[in-house]
Write a protein that holds these residues in place. Structure first.
Motif, PDB file in Angstrom:
ATOM      1  N   VAL A  15       0.753  -1.357   0.271  1.00  0.00           N
ATOM      2  CA  VAL A  15       0.056  -0.175   0.170  1.00  0.00           C
ATOM      3  C   VAL A  15       1.006   1.803  -0.051  1.00  0.00           C
ATOM      4  O   VAL A  15       0.875   1.742  -0.788  1.00  0.00           O
ATOM      5  N   LEU A  16       1.863   1.000   1.298  1.00  0.00           N
ATOM      6  CA  LEU A  16       2.642   2.932   0.963  1.00  0.00           C
ATOM      7  C   LEU A  16       3.225   2.251  -0.542  1.00  0.00           C
ATOM      8  O   LEU A  16       3.801   3.601  -0.654  1.00  0.00           O
ATOM      9  N   GLN A  17       4.064   1.296  -0.942  1.00  0.00           N
ATOM     10  CA  GLN A  17       4.818   1.352  -2.587  1.00  0.00           C
ATOM     11  C   GLN A  17       3.546   1.736  -3.651  1.00  0.00           C
ATOM     12  O   GLN A  17       3.483   2.895  -3.985  1.00  0.00           O
ATOM     13  N   ALA A  18       2.205   1.987  -3.320  1.00  0.00           N
ATOM     14  CA  ALA A  18       1.323   2.345  -4.288  1.00  0.00           C
ATOM     15  C   ALA A  18       1.216   3.914  -4.034  1.00  0.00           C
ATOM     16  O   ALA A  18       1.284   4.601  -5.093  1.00  0.00           O
ATOM     17  N   ILE A  19       1.215   4.225  -2.786  1.00  0.00           N
ATOM     18  CA  ILE A  19       1.072   6.166  -2.166  1.00  0.00           C
ATOM     19  C   ILE A  19       2.166   6.381  -2.926  1.00  0.00           C
ATOM     20  O   ILE A  19       2.201   7.162  -3.848  1.00  0.00           O
ATOM     21  N   GLY A  20       3.136   5.986  -2.920  1.00  0.00           N
ATOM     22  CA  GLY A  20       4.342   6.665  -3.650  1.00  0.00           C
ATOM     23  C   GLY A  20       5.098   6.697  -4.453  1.00  0.00           C
ATOM     24  O   GLY A  20       5.397   7.345  -5.618  1.00  0.00           O
ATOM     25  N   GLY A  21       4.234   5.501  -5.907  1.00  0.00           N
ATOM     26  CA  GLY A  21       4.343   5.358  -7.186  1.00  0.00           C
ATOM     27  C   GLY A  21       3.482   6.183  -7.636  1.00  0.00           C
ATOM     28  O   GLY A  21       3.829   7.335  -8.655  1.00  0.00           O
ATOM     29  N   SER A  22       2.076   6.655  -6.413  1.00  0.00           N
ATOM     30  CA  SER A  22       1.808   7.160  -7.939  1.00  0.00           C
ATOM     31  C   SER A  22       1.603   8.466  -7.988  1.00  0.00           C
ATOM     32  O   SER A  22       1.338  10.137  -8.610  1.00  0.00           O
ATOM     33  N   LYS A  23       2.538   9.287  -6.493  1.00  0.00           N
ATOM     34  CA  LYS A  23       3.422  10.531  -6.615  1.00  0.00           C
ATOM     35  C   LYS A  23       4.556  10.371  -7.703  1.00  0.00           C
ATOM     36  O   LYS A  23       4.560  11.424  -8.793  1.00  0.00           O
ATOM     37  N   GLU A  24       4.937   9.051  -7.970  1.00  0.00           N
ATOM     38  CA  GLU A  24       6.547   9.689  -9.181  1.00  0.00           C
ATOM     39  C   GLU A  24       5.952   9.660 -10.239  1.00  0.00           C
ATOM     40  O   GLU A  24       6.411   9.883 -11.257  1.00  0.00           O
TER      41      GLU A  24
END
Length: 59
Positions: A15-24
């Motif tokens: 979940v945290l990677q998905a959130i960070g990936g969205s910003k990237e």
């Protein structure tokens, strides 16, 4: 604001990677758009320069 994430360590990590990936993803798309705009502007400037050179050569 309070945010609670419950799950296994792996689920939380995903979940945290998905959130960070969205910003990237948004940043990368913005950079691609800037690159496209810059290339378009450069192409138009080169075309204008070619026209000026052609006009100057005929005078």
């Amino acid at each position: 604001m309070k945010l609670t994430i419950e799950g296994t360590p792996r689920e939380i990590k995903n979940v945290l990677q998905a959130i960070g990936g969205s910003k990237e993803h948004k940043i990368i798309n913005s950079l691609k758009e800037i690159d496209t705009l810059a290339n378009t502007a450069l192409s138009q400037a080169n075309q204008a320069l070619e026209q000026i050179i052609q006009i100057s050569a005929h005078h």
